[in-house]
Design a protein around this motif. Sequence first.
Motif, PDB file in Angstrom:
ATOM      1  N   SER A 210      17.265   3.883   0.798  1.00  0.00           N
ATOM      2  CA  SER A 210      18.191   5.008   0.644  1.00  0.00           C
ATOM      3  C   SER A 210      17.558   6.193  -0.078  1.00  0.00           C
ATOM      4  N   THR A 215      20.841   8.591   5.155  1.00  0.00           N
ATOM      5  CA  THR A 215      21.767   8.566   6.294  1.00  0.00           C
ATOM      6  C   THR A 215      21.650   7.261   7.061  1.00  0.00           C
ATOM      7  N   LEU A 218      23.480   4.571   5.118  1.00  0.00           N
ATOM      8  CA  LEU A 218      24.928   4.756   5.241  1.00  0.00           C
ATOM      9  C   LEU A 218      25.420   4.305   6.618  1.00  0.00           C
ATOM     10  N   CYS A 221      25.342   0.455   6.786  1.00  0.00           N
ATOM     11  CA  CYS A 221      26.446  -0.127   6.018  1.00  0.00           C
ATOM     12  C   CYS A 221      27.774   0.066   6.740  1.00  0.00           C
ATOM     13  N   GLN A 241      24.372   0.926  -1.615  1.00  0.00           N
ATOM     14  CA  GLN A 241      24.703   2.356  -1.655  1.00  0.00           C
ATOM     15  C   GLN A 241      24.846   2.900  -3.074  1.00  0.00           C
ATOM     16  N   LEU A 244      23.621   6.351  -3.842  1.00  0.00           N
ATOM     17  CA  LEU A 244      24.127   7.410  -2.988  1.00  0.00           C
ATOM     18  C   LEU A 244      25.474   7.939  -3.441  1.00  0.00           C
TER      19      LEU A 244
END
Length: 245
Positions: A210, A215, A218, A221, A241, A244
Amino acid sequence: MSAAISAERQHDLDTGAAASTHLAECLAVDFATLLQTAARLPVAAVQRMRDAASKGITQRMALAATLLREAGQGDVTHWQSHPSDTVRGWACYLIGSDAALDLPAKLQAMRPLADDPHFGVREWAWLALRADLVAAPLQALPLLLPWTEEASPYLRRFACEALRPRGVWATHITVFKQQPEHALPLLDALANDPERYVQDSVSNWLNDASKTQPTWVLDLCARWQREHSSAANAYIRTRAQRSLR
């Protein structure tokens, strides 16, 4: 000697009579004394280790393997069952630095150490192979993919931890930082792993990715959330995450 470690305990660690129980003890081991006690190396070899006392622990682990090999004591089987986790770590570095072995052979030789009951030895197992893995990560992927199906969670974690894009105390793997999608077969195989020890490694792998490909992480996930309903995957996604948010 650390102030938190008694003199008696330090002696046991330095002479290989006992294994460490936490990271502070791992870092406190006097490598020169341990080499002298466990292997009875020549004075000059022990002095080389004393001279390296200020170097990082991974450098000293590699040096220990070099000194053992130079002294004709490079037999991995002799060291991999030693009571000291540090000595068993030296066995890892003997495998990693063996120029006669290719990557498949090194991975096979490392299996019992990757499955060691001691947390420290399991870390040395992948760190000792990191240079080989960095040099050929796309070759390593199909070799490690079958490990994701092993009964032992230690071996399943090794498959993931060994190929982390950034890792700990380790050289980065550029291709996985820039193109983490190469590792999807491995990550998908561990997406619902029941062991927290493995879940943490998968989430750390994705957290590493990440930093350079947010992106992609994300999107992965989000896909996993649609495809997996397990508590294990929810935990992995949350930790993956964390950088992020």
